[in-house]
Structures are given as structure tokens and as C-alpha cells.
Design a protein around this motif. Structure first.
Motif, mmCIF file in Angstrom:
data_model
loop_
_atom_site.group_PDB
_atom_site.id
_atom_site.type_symbol
_atom_site.label_atom_id
_atom_site.label_comp_id
_atom_site.label_asym_id
_atom_site.label_seq_id
_atom_site.Cartn_x
_atom_site.Cartn_y
_atom_site.Cartn_z
ATOM 1 N N LEU A 25 19.481 35.359 20.863
ATOM 2 C CA LEU A 25 19.082 36.649 20.302
ATOM 3 C C LEU A 25 18.768 36.520 18.814
ATOM 4 N N LEU A 26 19.616 35.755 18.101
ATOM 5 C CA LEU A 26 19.401 35.561 16.663
ATOM 6 C C LEU A 26 18.097 34.815 16.403
ATOM 7 N N GLN A 27 17.827 33.783 17.202
ATOM 8 C CA GLN A 27 16.607 32.998 17.002
ATOM 9 C C GLN A 27 15.362 33.853 17.234
ATOM 10 N N ASP A 28 15.377 34.629 18.322
ATOM 11 C CA ASP A 28 14.239 35.504 18.614
ATOM 12 C C ASP A 28 14.030 36.530 17.519
ATOM 13 N N SER A 29 15.127 37.158 17.100
ATOM 14 C CA SER A 29 15.011 38.234 16.111
ATOM 15 C C SER A 29 14.548 37.697 14.760
ATOM 16 N N LEU A 30 15.046 36.505 14.366
ATOM 17 C CA LEU A 30 14.616 35.905 13.099
ATOM 18 C C LEU A 30 13.134 35.546 13.130
ATOM 19 N N ASN A 31 12.695 34.921 14.230
ATOM 20 C CA ASN A 31 11.282 34.557 14.350
ATOM 21 C C ASN A 31 10.384 35.787 14.304
ATOM 22 N N ASN A 32 10.770 36.839 15.030
ATOM 23 C CA ASN A 32 9.984 38.079 15.026
ATOM 24 C C ASN A 32 9.934 38.690 13.629
ATOM 25 N N TYR A 33 11.068 38.687 12.962
ATOM 26 C CA TYR A 33 11.152 39.277 11.623
ATOM 27 C C TYR A 33 10.257 38.533 10.630
ATOM 28 N N LEU A 34 10.350 37.191 10.645
ATOM 29 C CA LEU A 34 9.555 36.392 9.702
ATOM 30 C C LEU A 34 8.066 36.567 9.958
ATOM 31 N N ASN A 35 7.679 36.678 11.229
ATOM 32 C CA ASN A 35 6.268 36.902 11.567
ATOM 33 C C ASN A 35 5.797 38.286 11.156
ATOM 34 N N GLU A 36 6.591 39.297 11.451
ATOM 35 C CA GLU A 36 6.192 40.677 11.145
ATOM 36 C C GLU A 36 6.131 40.921 9.640
ATOM 37 N N GLU A 37 7.067 40.316 8.916
ATOM 38 C CA GLU A 37 7.090 40.498 7.455
ATOM 39 C C GLU A 37 6.176 39.513 6.719
ATOM 40 N N LYS A 38 5.570 38.568 7.497
ATOM 41 C CA LYS A 38 4.670 37.550 6.924
ATOM 42 C C LYS A 38 5.356 36.775 5.792
ATOM 43 N N ILE A 39 6.553 36.289 6.082
ATOM 44 C CA ILE A 39 7.332 35.538 5.095
ATOM 45 C C ILE A 39 7.085 34.044 5.315
ATOM 46 N N ASP A 40 6.562 33.366 4.301
ATOM 47 C CA ASP A 40 6.340 31.920 4.376
ATOM 48 C C ASP A 40 7.601 31.206 3.920
ATOM 49 N N ILE A 41 8.172 30.406 4.822
ATOM 50 C CA ILE A 41 9.401 29.704 4.483
ATOM 51 C C ILE A 41 9.185 28.205 4.550
ATOM 52 N N LEU A 42 10.070 27.463 3.887
ATOM 53 C CA LEU A 42 10.100 26.011 3.950
ATOM 54 C C LEU A 42 11.321 25.601 4.756
ATOM 55 N N GLY A 43 11.162 24.638 5.647
ATOM 56 C CA GLY A 43 12.280 24.260 6.498
ATOM 57 C C GLY A 43 12.571 25.360 7.504
ATOM 58 N N ASN A 44 13.824 25.495 7.896
ATOM 59 C CA ASN A 44 14.270 26.526 8.832
ATOM 60 C C ASN A 44 15.422 27.315 8.220
ATOM 61 N N PRO A 45 15.635 28.562 8.684
ATOM 62 C CA PRO A 45 16.791 29.320 8.187
ATOM 63 C C PRO A 45 18.089 28.557 8.431
ATOM 64 N N LEU A 46 18.974 28.572 7.436
ATOM 65 C CA LEU A 46 20.263 27.892 7.565
ATOM 66 C C LEU A 46 21.377 28.931 7.674
ATOM 67 N N PRO A 47 22.211 28.854 8.721
ATOM 68 C CA PRO A 47 23.300 29.819 8.846
ATOM 69 C C PRO A 47 24.325 29.654 7.734
ATOM 70 N N VAL A 48 24.803 30.774 7.212
ATOM 71 C CA VAL A 48 25.843 30.760 6.185
ATOM 72 C C VAL A 48 27.193 30.806 6.895
ATOM 73 N N ALA A 49 28.048 29.826 6.582
ATOM 74 C CA ALA A 49 29.360 29.761 7.242
ATOM 75 C C ALA A 49 30.237 30.923 6.796
ATOM 76 N N LYS A 50 30.759 31.689 7.760
ATOM 77 C CA LYS A 50 31.721 32.753 7.461
ATOM 78 C C LYS A 50 32.458 33.103 8.751
ATOM 79 N N ASP A 51 33.605 33.742 8.608
ATOM 80 C CA ASP A 51 34.401 34.135 9.768
ATOM 81 C C ASP A 51 33.726 35.305 10.486
ATOM 82 N N ILE A 52 33.631 35.203 11.803
ATOM 83 C CA ILE A 52 33.028 36.264 12.624
ATOM 84 C C ILE A 52 34.109 36.861 13.528
ATOM 85 N N ASP A 53 34.227 38.186 13.499
ATOM 86 C CA ASP A 53 35.140 38.880 14.406
ATOM 87 C C ASP A 53 34.378 39.163 15.699
#
Length: 455
Positions: free
Chosen positions: A85-113
Motif C-alpha cells: 500500500l505504501l509503495q503504491d501510494s508513494l508512486n501515485n503521489y510522486l507522479n501526481e505531484e510531478k516530483i523529480d527524485i534521485l534514488g528511491n524514497p528511504l524509510p525513516v526508522a521510528k517506532d510504529i504502534d
């Protein structure tokens, strides 16, 4: 630091809230909020599939209690569905917002409830820089025009005459002759019969030892530095590389035959053999063809030099920053093998220039509308095939034959990629030739090699 408005990314009936926090011009943090309702249904369906196929001791296949399946597989399945779900939503977001990125998004380590109604995930982005490309930055580049001078043409004529001449035996050896010899050194187990040209020997002093010899004469000589290349010594002595390397022993060469390559006469029979009947009828025409063919080959070398120098000038003169810290961090996990921070830093240093040109090239392609369409690839491939067929005497192939070959070639994705790159390289070359204010310089091939490579 500034914030952009949240965006709602819709996937079927699911809705997620995504917020971008631009840390600076080259770095951003994306926050994705995922509601349980967005993935619970998928998790439930996946667990049902697991239950159908689960092999757990004490239960028949398909009869394992759902509670046990959830206990054993529930966490892993949930992580998998959330990741999708995260991968799909990120790809859709970057395409819709026309954001040019280098490399791939990197997850930020944090505790998840994982029991919360809404799960929140952060990702680092490395943003592509904004910059302008000035093709006039190549004004200090030199575009060479390499000409075949008279000395080179005469050398080539003599070479062709020898190539098409005949081997004639001689009584006594002279400079430039071929000699067939038996070479031996009993202690080293060296025994071989071979032929080489006297000019292959490295020094004039050693060459003289083989001049004036007749069949049956013996030359004793040291192997140390006998030939320019030790691979030649391997062939002559018939020994392996390790033995030939630095070998310093005396060997005997027994002369078995002396021969020379008698040059072919420059007559019509010779011209017809080279170019076809009646295509060339005089020595002047022969030299003209040699000059034309040589300068076509030289033009390819000059063009490649011009291309390389222009690229280097553009990389040097097009200034922009890169999200280095992000890219080094991304490189640590981007390959098949995880790198240490030091290894990733070293890899970044080696690849930075290439990355900069990729960005510059992308900008040039977009601004000059150089994008390649599939019809262009087909036409270009057709031209390549016709040229190749012409080399084998098929000067007028049928369109049906060419079309069939093109279809076969373009059914291979690797070939499509290779041909596309070749076509794009030609487009870039033409653009640079038209728009880069390079200095032109006419040189002979020898001067070109000396000036460019220092040889």
C-alpha cells in the motif's frame, strides 16, 4: 523549511493522507498516514489463502483454525500488505505531484504502534536540483577534422600491395623479411617451429643478428627483451605466460626459410580485385578511395572526441548542488550487497560525474525535444539493416525482407535498448555540432593522436 498542503491519494475505496515537508531545496520528508481500514480487508483475504494451503501438524490441509493462522502469519501478512500500500501510494503521489527524485524514497526508522487506528510512516526524498544548461559552455572545445595526408595514403597503398602480393623465397635475409625458424633451448624444454618478421624484434642490434642469414644458419640470442610484447615471446617459444614473463635464457634460432612479401602490381587486375570490375581504373583513383575511406573512419574518432570533450565541459560548467548525504545513505542499500558508509561515500565519489551528466542530458533532451519515438527506432533500425545487407552485396533488398528483419530485431528488448541509445547518441552529437561553439582544427591522423593522446 516550508510545508506543502496535504494530498489525498485514492486507491479504489481506500484514502490515505500524505504530507510533504520540504527540508530544503534538495531534501524532503514524506509522511504517509494509513488507516487500518485501508489494509484490513487485504490482510483478511491473504490469511484466508494461507489457511487453504497451510501445512500445520495436527490439522488437515484447509482445516487449520483461523486464530492459529493469524497467530502464526498475521504480523508478516500485515507488514506485507502495508508495504504494498505504501509503495503504491508513494508512486501515485510522486507522479501526481510531478516530483523529480534521485534514488528511491528511504524509510525513516521510528517506532510504529501497529494496534493504532492510523499508522504513520515517514520517508526521506532526495530531490532533483533545478538548473539551466548553456550549450555555449563548450566554447573551449576543439572539433577536429582529421585528414589523410600523402604519407599515410602512400603507406596504405604499400600495405595493400604487400597484403595482396605473393610470398617469395630468398637465399639471404634482409631487413623486413619473414624467417621460418626452429627455436630451441634443451635445458628449458623449449622446442618450437615458427615464423616471424625480422622487424618484430625489438632492437636494431638484435635485428642485425638475423640479417644476411641463409637457410641452415644458427643465431644464438638472449630472450630478455627480445620482443616488445612478451605475448609475442610466448608464441615464438611456445611457452606459457608465467614462464615467458621476465625469461632470460639463451636460445638458438635455426633458419629454415627466408621469404619476403612481393608487392602486387598496381594494375587493373589489382584494382578490380579490391573494388570490383571497373570501379577504380588508376593509381590516383585508388588513392582517392583510400583517402575517402580513411577520413570516414577518422571522422568517427573525431566525433567521439568532440562528444566526450563537450560532455566534460558541460559537467564542469553546469553548476548545481546534489543531495549528497541522502544519496550516500541510499547507495548503502541500493545494490545487491549492503555497503558501509565509507564504501557508499567512495561509490558516490566515483559515480557523481556520471549522475551529473545524466541530469544534464535529461534536461537537454527535454528542452530540445529529442525524445525518441518508436517509429524513429523502426526507421533507424531499417537503415542499419540496409547498410549491413549492402556490405554483403544485397544493394536492393525488398521492403518485406527488411520489415521482417526489423520486427525480429525489435522483438528483443536488449536490442531495442542498444539501438535507442545509439540513436540518442547520434541526436545528441548532431545537437552539439549545431549549437556548441567549438573551435575547428584540421590535423593529420598522426598529429591528432599526438595532440590528443600524447603518443
Amino acid at each position: 523549511m516550508y510545508f506543502c498542503k496535504p494530498i489525498l491519494v485514492t486507491k479504489t475505496k481506500f484514502t490515505m493522507n500524505i504530507t510533504r515537508n520540504n527540508v530544503d531545496a534538495l531534501n524532503a520528508i514524506i509522511t504517509v498516514n494509513v488507516a487500518k481500514a485501508d489494509f484490513e480487508g487485504n490482510v483478511e483475504n491473504a490469511l484466508k489463502d494461507y489457511r487453504k494451503n497451510a501445512n500445520i501438524p495436527g490439522f488437515r490441509k484447509g482445516q487449520v483454525p483461523m486464530a492459529l493462522v493469524k497467530k502464526q502469519y498475521g504480523q508478516a501478512v500485515m507488514l506485507d500488505e502495508v508495504n504494498k500500500l505504501l509503495q503504491d501510494s508513494l508512486n501515485n503521489y510522486l507522479n501526481e505531484e510531478k516530483i523529480d527524485i534521485l534514488g528511491n524514497p528511504l524509510p525513516v526508522a521510528k517506532d510504529i504502534d501497529w494496534n493504532a487506528d492510523t499508522l504513520s510512516f515517514d520517508f526521506e526524498l532526495g530531490l532533483a536540483p533545478e538548473f539551466n544548461v548553456d550549450l555555449k559552455a563548450g566554447k573551449n572545445v576543439t572539433k577536429y577534422q582529421i585528414v589523410a595526408d600523402e604519407d599515410m595514403i602512400n603507406e596504405q597503398v604499400e600495405y595493400i600491395q604487400k597484403q595482396y602480393g605473393k610470398l617469395v623465397s630468398k637465399e639471404k635475409s634482409e631487413e623486413g623479411d619473414d624467417i621460418r625458424v626452429k627455436v630451441a633451448n634443451e635445458e628449458e624444454g623449449i622446442e618450437n617451429e615458427t615464423t616471424f618478421n625480422i622487424s618484430d624484434i625489438r632492437t636494431k642490434t638484435n635485428q642485425k643478428k638475423f640479417i644476411g642469414k641463409k637457410v641452415g644458419d644458427v643465431v644464438a640470442i638472449s630472450t630478455k627483451g627480445l620482443f616488445e610484447d612478451e605475448h609475442k615471446l610466448m608464441d615464438v617459444l611456445k611457452v606459457d605466460h608465467d614462464k615467458a614473463h621476465g625469461l632470460d635464457v639463451e636460445v638458438t634460432f635455426t633458419i629454415e626459410e627466408v621469404s619476403t612479401q612481393e608487392k602486387a602490381e598496381l594494375n587493373q587486375e589489382f584494382f578490380d580485385k579490391l573494388f570490383g570490375e571497373g570501379k577504380v581504373t588508376s593509381e590516383d583513383e585508388l588513392k582517392g578511395r583510400i583517402k575517402e575511406d580513411a577520413e570516414k573512419q577518422f571522422a568517427q574518432q573525431a566525433d567521439q572526441k568532440f562528444m566526450n570533450d563537450t560532455v566534460e565541459a558541460l559537467v564542469e560548467n553546469t553548476k548545481f548542488d546534489l543531495p549528497k548525504e541522502f544519496l550516500v545513505k541510499w547507495l548503502q542499500t541500493a545494490g545487491e550487497t549492503e555497503l558501509t558508509a565509507a564504501q557508499a561515500e567512495e561509490e558516490y565519489t566515483k559515480s557523481e560525474s556520471g549522475l551529473r551528466y545524466q541530469l544534464i542530458e535529461g534536461k537537454i533532451i527535454t528542452e530540445n525535444d529529442l525524445q525518441i519515438k518508436f517509429d524513429e527506432i523502426k526507421d533507424y533500425t531499417s537503415g542499419l539493416i540496409k547498410d549491413q545487407m549492402a556490405q554483403f552485396g544485397q544493394l536492393e533488398p525488398s521492403e518485406e525482407d527488411v520489415t521482417n528483419i526489423v520486427s525480429r530485431v525489435l522483438s528483443n528488448q536488449e536490442e531495442v535498448k542498444r539501438i535507442s541509445e545509439q540513436l540518442m547518441n547520434e541526436k545528441m552529437m548532431q545537437l552539439f555540432a549545431d549549437k556548441v561553439s567549438a573551435k575547428t582544427k584540421e590535423v593529420t591522423y598522426k598529429d591528432f593522436v599526438k595532440e590528443v593522446y600524447g603518443e
